[in-house]
Design a protein around this motif. Structure first.
Motif, PDB file in Angstrom:
ATOM      1  N   VAL A  50      44.218  24.380  23.587  1.00 57.30           N
ATOM      2  CA  VAL A  50      43.100  24.657  22.699  1.00 57.30           C
ATOM      3  C   VAL A  50      43.605  25.326  21.419  1.00 57.30           C
ATOM      4  O   VAL A  50      43.180  24.987  20.314  1.00 57.30           O
ATOM      5  CB  VAL A  50      42.061  25.549  23.405  1.00 57.30           C
ATOM      6  CG1 VAL A  50      41.055  26.096  22.402  1.00 57.30           C
ATOM      7  CG2 VAL A  50      41.340  24.764  24.494  1.00 57.30           C
ATOM      8  N   ALA A  51      44.522  26.273  21.571  1.00 55.44           N
ATOM      9  CA  ALA A  51      45.052  26.984  20.406  1.00 55.44           C
ATOM     10  C   ALA A  51      45.796  26.033  19.475  1.00 55.44           C
ATOM     11  O   ALA A  51      45.644  26.104  18.249  1.00 55.44           O
ATOM     12  CB  ALA A  51      45.978  28.107  20.859  1.00 55.44           C
ATOM     13  N   ALA A  54      43.152  23.730  17.772  1.00 55.70           N
ATOM     14  CA  ALA A  54      42.379  24.464  16.769  1.00 55.70           C
ATOM     15  C   ALA A  54      43.215  24.726  15.522  1.00 55.70           C
ATOM     16  O   ALA A  54      42.736  24.618  14.391  1.00 55.70           O
ATOM     17  CB  ALA A  54      41.870  25.776  17.355  1.00 55.70           C
ATOM     18  N   SER A  61      38.882  28.417  17.851  1.00 57.74           N
ATOM     19  CA  SER A  61      39.280  27.865  19.139  1.00 57.74           C
ATOM     20  C   SER A  61      38.232  28.016  20.234  1.00 57.74           C
ATOM     21  O   SER A  61      38.331  27.366  21.266  1.00 57.74           O
ATOM     22  CB  SER A  61      40.594  28.528  19.609  1.00 57.74           C
ATOM     23  OG  SER A  61      40.413  29.915  19.773  1.00 57.74           O
TER      24      SER A  61
END
Length: 289
Positions: A50-51, A54, A61
């Motif tokens: 996710v990081a 994002a 995020s």
């Protein structure tokens, strides 16, 4: 730190497929992780967190995981049509229809997904020594048009030439548009124009396009493109006061494609817009180089 690079065989660059921008980002983020200096099997898992996602798209995020997970699942169901001519024999055209990934593993607690490429896809991503295209993942990360990403790859494939002409029909097939935008005016409005706009705004390339007719019908699109001039002037060397060409205008009016507004105004032809003047000057500079 070196920017992640995407390497694809030219056959994959020219393949026929359709992916959403989110699916493209996941696939390209995984492709950028492929080791090119050693054989890779279809057992290797590539992870997108996710990081990472994002950061790639420049968003927060906290709401990304669902987008990431949903896009990964759709990616599992996508197919790609690859056409090749063994040994360069134009009479022996072969088409391979395969998927991008064979399996997906969700690790929700860790905020990431893992993908495994199909066995058929690996030759188009690893141990590429010729007929491949490379570009930085960052070049397309913030594009929201899937067509812009595809068009950017097609231009990068011919980066040294600075021009690429394709038939309208071939481009429609490569983008897998099917029955969408059957009228040329709609194809240009919803596919070509937004793609060109995003490439000019978000990538290291500038591009302009034109059309060519066969008889009365528009049959080809011609893309002229090149590297943008640097947006920021380099620090002058000791004893030098002349600013480097391509830097911002000294009067603070800004620059277009790295060319000072004052230069654009001085070189503009009657009736020529700022944008057209800047692109023409870049093209002329490339010809003189």
């Amino acid at each position: 730190m070196p920017q992640p690079q995407v390497y694809k065989s030219n056959a994959l660059i020219e393949a026929s497929y359709r992916l959403t921008p989110a699916e493209q980002r996941i696939m390209l983020a995984c492709i950028a992780q492929v080791r090119r200096d050693q054989p890779i099997t279809d057992e290797v898992l590539y992870s997108v967190s996710v990081a990472d996602y994002a950061s790639l798209v420049g968003t927060e995020s906290h709401s990304v995981y669902k987008e990431l997970a949903d896009a990964a699942l759709r990616l599992k169901r996508r197919e790609v049509w690859l056409t090749e001519r063994p040994n360069g024999d134009g009479n022996r055209e072969e088409t391979l229809i395969t998927g991008w990934v064979q399996s997906i593993r969700y690790r929700k607690a860790e905020g990431r997904v893992e993908l495994r490429f199909t066995k058929d896809m690996l030759p188009y991503l690893t141990q590429l020594t010729e007929q491949f295209t490379r570009y930085a993942l960052e070049d397309v990360a913030k594009m929201t048009s899937a067509h812009a990403i595809r068009l950017y790859e097609l231009l990068c494939q011919w980066r040294d030439a600075g021009e690429r002409e394709v038939t309208v029909e071939w481009l429609r097939e490569a983008f897998q548009l099917g029955g969408k935008y059957p009228a040329l005016k709609d194809f240009k409005r919803w596919v070509i124009e937004p793609a060109v706009e995003q490439i000019n705004e978000l990538s290291p390339l500038w591009v302009k396009w034109d059309q060519r007719k066969t008889g009365r019908r528009v049959s080809h699109l011609t893309f002229t493109f090149g590297e943008k001039a640097p947006e920021k002037p380099q620090k002058p060397r000791k004893g030098k006061t002349k600013a480097k060409a391509g830097g911002k205008a000294q009067d603070g009016s800004g620059a277009l494609y790295g060319i000072p507004r004052a230069v654009i105004e001085a070189k503009a032809r009657p009736g020529e817009s700022y944008d057209d003047t800047a692109l023409r000057l870049l093209a002329e500079a490339k010809e003189r180089a």
